[in-house]
Design an enzyme around this catalytic site. Structure first.
Site, PDB file in Angstrom:
ATOM      1  N   THR A 122       0.871  -1.166   0.000  1.00 36.70           N
ATOM      2  CA  THR A 122       0.000   0.000   0.000  1.00 36.70           C
ATOM      3  C   THR A 122       0.916   1.226   0.000  1.00 36.70           C
ATOM      4  O   THR A 122       1.973   1.223   0.618  1.00 36.70           O
ATOM      5  CB  THR A 122      -1.023  -0.010   1.166  1.00 36.70           C
ATOM      6  OG1 THR A 122      -2.033   0.951   0.895  1.00 36.70           O
ATOM      7  CG2 THR A 122      -0.392   0.294   2.508  1.00 36.70           C
ATOM      8  N   CYS A 153      -3.249   6.785   8.426  1.00 39.85           N
ATOM      9  CA  CYS A 153      -3.863   5.464   8.316  1.00 39.85           C
ATOM     10  C   CYS A 153      -2.860   4.422   8.822  1.00 39.85           C
ATOM     11  O   CYS A 153      -1.671   4.695   8.931  1.00 39.85           O
ATOM     12  CB  CYS A 153      -4.196   5.134   6.869  1.00 39.85           C
ATOM     13  SG  CYS A 153      -5.350   6.283   6.097  1.00 39.85           S
ATOM     14  N   HIS A 206      -5.624  -1.632   4.917  1.00 39.60           N
ATOM     15  CA  HIS A 206      -5.259  -0.211   5.017  1.00 39.60           C
ATOM     16  C   HIS A 206      -6.439   0.507   5.691  1.00 39.60           C
ATOM     17  O   HIS A 206      -7.393   0.895   5.032  1.00 39.60           O
ATOM     18  CB  HIS A 206      -4.993   0.329   3.606  1.00 39.60           C
ATOM     19  CG  HIS A 206      -4.576   1.763   3.556  1.00 39.60           C
ATOM     20  ND1 HIS A 206      -3.709   2.226   2.603  1.00 39.60           N
ATOM     21  CD2 HIS A 206      -4.904   2.836   4.309  1.00 39.60           C
ATOM     22  CE1 HIS A 206      -3.524   3.542   2.772  1.00 39.60           C
ATOM     23  NE2 HIS A 206      -4.247   3.925   3.804  1.00 39.60           N
TER      24      HIS A 206
END
Lengths: 161, 206
Positions: free
Chosen positions: A23, A29, A46
């Site tokens: 990711t 996040c 994620h």
């Protein structure tokens, strides 16, 4: 090079060795990586927010650390992973700006990390390593084959945890 | 009930209003930029788009590209926050023009960062001013906070704010042109009750 599966914001996916999963640009996040070292399958979630129970609109389960981890584990088990063998690594949860004025936004990175650890504990999945907090973004690549989690940040040397 | 507002339910009409707000705000911001740089700056018609979280980084030119993010809190009749995002090299070029000196070799020096903050301050201030005039609502920006990092890492902050209410982010893209095209992005994040207040002030109550 083995294929690398890409996971977007508020999303999750799984892969099978020798594939890796990535990711790009985690900020506040949190990226939760889980694998079964024997079956050599794993995945990445994620998550943007810590707790689905605190938000009314929670239909996108991958958006939250709690439900994201639950769904990720289900997917890994469906691919041949076994519950007692799972292990995890997490990264992200930075504080990108000094102020974040909304109550939902206060220390959201830190709370994402805490919520992820809580959920992993609850599911009995050991946390092998973490690279979290501070004030910079992280691109991560996870390899279920070795359990390596490679972390790239702007202006910093690449590291593997 | 304010909690039930979802950006997915924004009708075409509201969308047009937001587009118009985007337009006028960006127009004002461009004028302010031209005054600051004492040069002519043109602006293309801004594009207002509602994007899924997973797509926004790609649409803006790549999740890992280095950008300058300037983030301000807004107080007054309207509360919330606003973010202005500029590609790193565009930011450096603006700073070098403002200071009349060549950009530093790599990254941003202390002085370049404070100049960039000032640019962000002026652009977002001009933007908010036009919104305030149009809606007759008071909007007071805080001191700007700045970070330079990968686009998606910067975007995570507004995305999380939007994530509390939905699964999409509203992006206002503005292309400024002096001798080169500079892509700038505004992201407005009014608090839920402010969002309806703003649309209400424009004669479109939710």
């Amino acid at each position: 090079m083995a294929n690398i599966v890409k996971v977007g914001m508020a999303d999750l996916n799984v892969c099978k060795s020798p594939e890796g999963i990535t990711t790009l640009g985690l900020g506040s996040c949190v990226g939760i990586c889980i694998r079964d070292p024997v079956a050599k399958v794993g995945g990445l979630a994620h998550a943007m927010l810590p707790d689905s129970r605190q938000i009314e609109n929670n239909s996108n389960r991958a958006k939250f650390a709690d439900t994201g981890i639950e769904d990720l584990v289900k997917k890994i088990l469906a691919m041949g992973g076994r519950k007692g063998r799972l292990e995890a690594k997490i990264a992200g949860g930075a504080q990108m700006f000094a102020f974040q004025n909304k109550s939902d936004m206060v220390r959201v990175g830190e709370r994402n990390v805490e919520a992820s650890k809580r959920k992993l504990r609850e599911l009995g999945i050991p946390l092998k390593a973490q690279d979290t907090g501070l004030n910079y973004g992280r691109t991560i690549v996870f390899y279920p084959e070795t359990g390596d989690l490679v972390i790239r940040s702007a202006g910093k040397p690449e590291k593997t945890i | 009930m304010a909690e039930n507002i979802s950006f997915e339910k924004v009708t075409t009409e509201y969308y047009d209003v937001l587009k118009e707000l985007g337009n006028i705000g960006a127009g004002n911001a461009t004028t302010a930029l031209a005054q600051m740089l004492q040069t002519k700056v043109d602006m293309k018609v801004p594009q207002v788009r509602l994007l899924d979280f997973k797509d926004v980084g790609v649409v803006m030119g790549g999740e890992e590209q280095l950008v300058v993010g300037i983030y301000l809190a807004v107080e007054g009749d309207i509360t919330g926050s606003i973010m202005f995002i500029l590609e790193q090299n565009a930011g450096k070029s603006l700073v070098s023009k403002l200071m009349g000196m060549p950009p530093s070799e790599s990254g941003f020096s202390e002085i370049e960062i404070s100049a960039m903050k000032e640019i962000g301050n002026i652009i977002t201030g001009a933007y908010l001013n036009s919104l305030a005039q149009m809606t007759n609502l008071k909007m007071i920006p805080s001191v700007p906070d700045l970070n330079i990092d990968m686009l998606n890492a910067i975007l995570s902050v507004p995305a999380i704010e939007f994530g509390i209410i939905g699964d999409q982010i509203l992006l206002i893209q503005t292309v400024f042109t002096d001798d080169v095209d500079l892509n700038g992005y505004f992201i407005l994040m009014p608090d839920l009750d402010s969002y309806s207040k703003m649309l209400g002030a424009l004669g479109m109550p939710i």
